[in-house]
Design an enzyme around this catalytic site. Sequence first.
Site, PDB file in Angstrom:
ATOM      1  N   ASP A 180      -2.520   1.593  -0.654  1.00 57.05           N
ATOM      2  CA  ASP A 180      -2.254   0.158  -0.757  1.00 57.05           C
ATOM      3  C   ASP A 180      -3.283  -0.618   0.065  1.00 57.05           C
ATOM      4  O   ASP A 180      -3.444  -0.377   1.253  1.00 57.05           O
ATOM      5  CB  ASP A 180      -0.831  -0.118  -0.247  1.00 57.05           C
ATOM      6  CG  ASP A 180      -0.409  -1.568  -0.399  1.00 57.05           C
ATOM      7  OD1 ASP A 180      -1.148  -2.363  -1.018  1.00 57.05           O
ATOM      8  OD2 ASP A 180       0.682  -1.908   0.096  1.00 57.05           O
ATOM      9  N   GLY A 193       0.141   3.501  -4.542  1.00 63.60           N
ATOM     10  CA  GLY A 193      -0.304   2.173  -4.175  1.00 63.60           C
ATOM     11  C   GLY A 193       0.815   1.314  -3.623  1.00 63.60           C
ATOM     12  O   GLY A 193       1.786   1.816  -3.050  1.00 63.60           O
ATOM     13  N   HIS A 194       0.683  -0.002  -3.848  1.00 61.43           N
ATOM     14  CA  HIS A 194       1.603  -0.985  -3.282  1.00 61.43           C
ATOM     15  C   HIS A 194       3.024  -0.791  -3.796  1.00 61.43           C
ATOM     16  O   HIS A 194       3.984  -0.881  -3.032  1.00 61.43           O
ATOM     17  CB  HIS A 194       1.092  -2.381  -3.633  1.00 61.43           C
ATOM     18  CG  HIS A 194       1.852  -3.503  -2.994  1.00 61.43           C
ATOM     19  ND1 HIS A 194       1.873  -3.694  -1.633  1.00 61.43           N
ATOM     20  CD2 HIS A 194       2.617  -4.499  -3.528  1.00 61.43           C
ATOM     21  CE1 HIS A 194       2.608  -4.764  -1.344  1.00 61.43           C
ATOM     22  NE2 HIS A 194       3.074  -5.256  -2.468  1.00 61.43           N
ATOM     23  N   PHE A 195       3.170  -0.554  -5.089  1.00 65.62           N
ATOM     24  CA  PHE A 195       4.490  -0.349  -5.679  1.00 65.62           C
ATOM     25  C   PHE A 195       4.707   1.145  -5.930  1.00 65.62           C
ATOM     26  O   PHE A 195       4.696   1.616  -7.070  1.00 65.62           O
ATOM     27  CB  PHE A 195       4.639  -1.161  -6.968  1.00 65.62           C
ATOM     28  CG  PHE A 195       4.762  -2.632  -6.734  1.00 65.62           C
ATOM     29  CD1 PHE A 195       5.873  -3.162  -6.104  1.00 65.62           C
ATOM     30  CD2 PHE A 195       3.762  -3.512  -7.137  1.00 65.62           C
ATOM     31  CE1 PHE A 195       6.000  -4.529  -5.877  1.00 65.62           C
ATOM     32  CE2 PHE A 195       3.879  -4.877  -6.914  1.00 65.62           C
ATOM     33  CZ  PHE A 195       5.000  -5.385  -6.284  1.00 65.62           C
TER      34      PHE A 195
END
Length: 328
Positions: free
Chosen positions: A278, A304-306
């Site tokens: 991320d 990653g972020h999600f």
Amino acid sequence: MKLTMTRSIVFFIVATLVLTLVSNNLASAEELSPAAKAATMKVEYKTVKVGDLEIFYREAGPKDAPTLLLLHGFPTSSQMFRNLIPALADKFHVVAPDYPGFGHSSMPSHEKFAYTFDNIARVMEEFTELIGLQRYALYVQDYGAPVGYRIAVKNPKRITAIVVQNGNAYDQGLDNDFWKPLKAYWKEPGDKGKRDALRGFLTYDATKWQYTHGVKNIELVSPDGPAHDQFMLDRKGNDEIQLDLFLSYGSNPPLYPKWQEYFRKYQPPVLIVWGKNDLLFPAAGAEPYKRDLKNIEYHLLDAGHFALETDGDYIAMKMRAFLEKNLK
């Protein structure tokens, strides 16, 4: 006589085979993955009045089970938990609200409602009281961290555990290039040019990037998530709401010492499941939690972020084991 004996033997063999098959099927059912066992759990979609606001939330699982409060990030809503909720609801009471201005909750204009993290945390705290949540574990991601930690500091005895997925409580990780235009806006909030420079974060390309950047296999990312989020972001007036929250995010780092003191004093059990790729909240933000917490389980994911989009089954498995051990 021989015929009768033969029939008895055949009947015995058939009965034994049937019982064996039934027993094996029952054993197999018990060995199903948490997600499979929870697949039939019904998720209810509700609203509750918090002051003048209609707060939407998803709820599943037995209400007498340990409660999990799932707090979403930007630019999403409780939809980010659409797969996690049924994966946990066989053993946990799971509640996931949308903040004001997000998802299906009320979206008053930014002239009529102060879109600050203090105010959103206040609404979420009142929300928990209205629906009768006395004690609960938190799942915090992105914006969920400053919302959840404000609630935790104010109500430390209500928090039974915390699951952290890419949510900061330390300065580390907020020093890369991504944060430069945001920090410039925090320093000069009256500068319209600095505010307008952040509008690029509200486009579909930016939303889709948050879902796909740092993902090891993009084919695991459903396009439904970013499409849903962007539909909500594109509502008239929502851009100003989000820009107000970008400004308010600057109120969070000064509170980090207070949140860290909460960790040290109350020592909530904490599970870290962090997407290490991320760019918004890199792995550097996960590491410092180890300094202040004694009961911590730490996992950096190749995500990653999600991270729930690609590693949701793994996160659910780790959550079940961690919470079953710590919520007794």
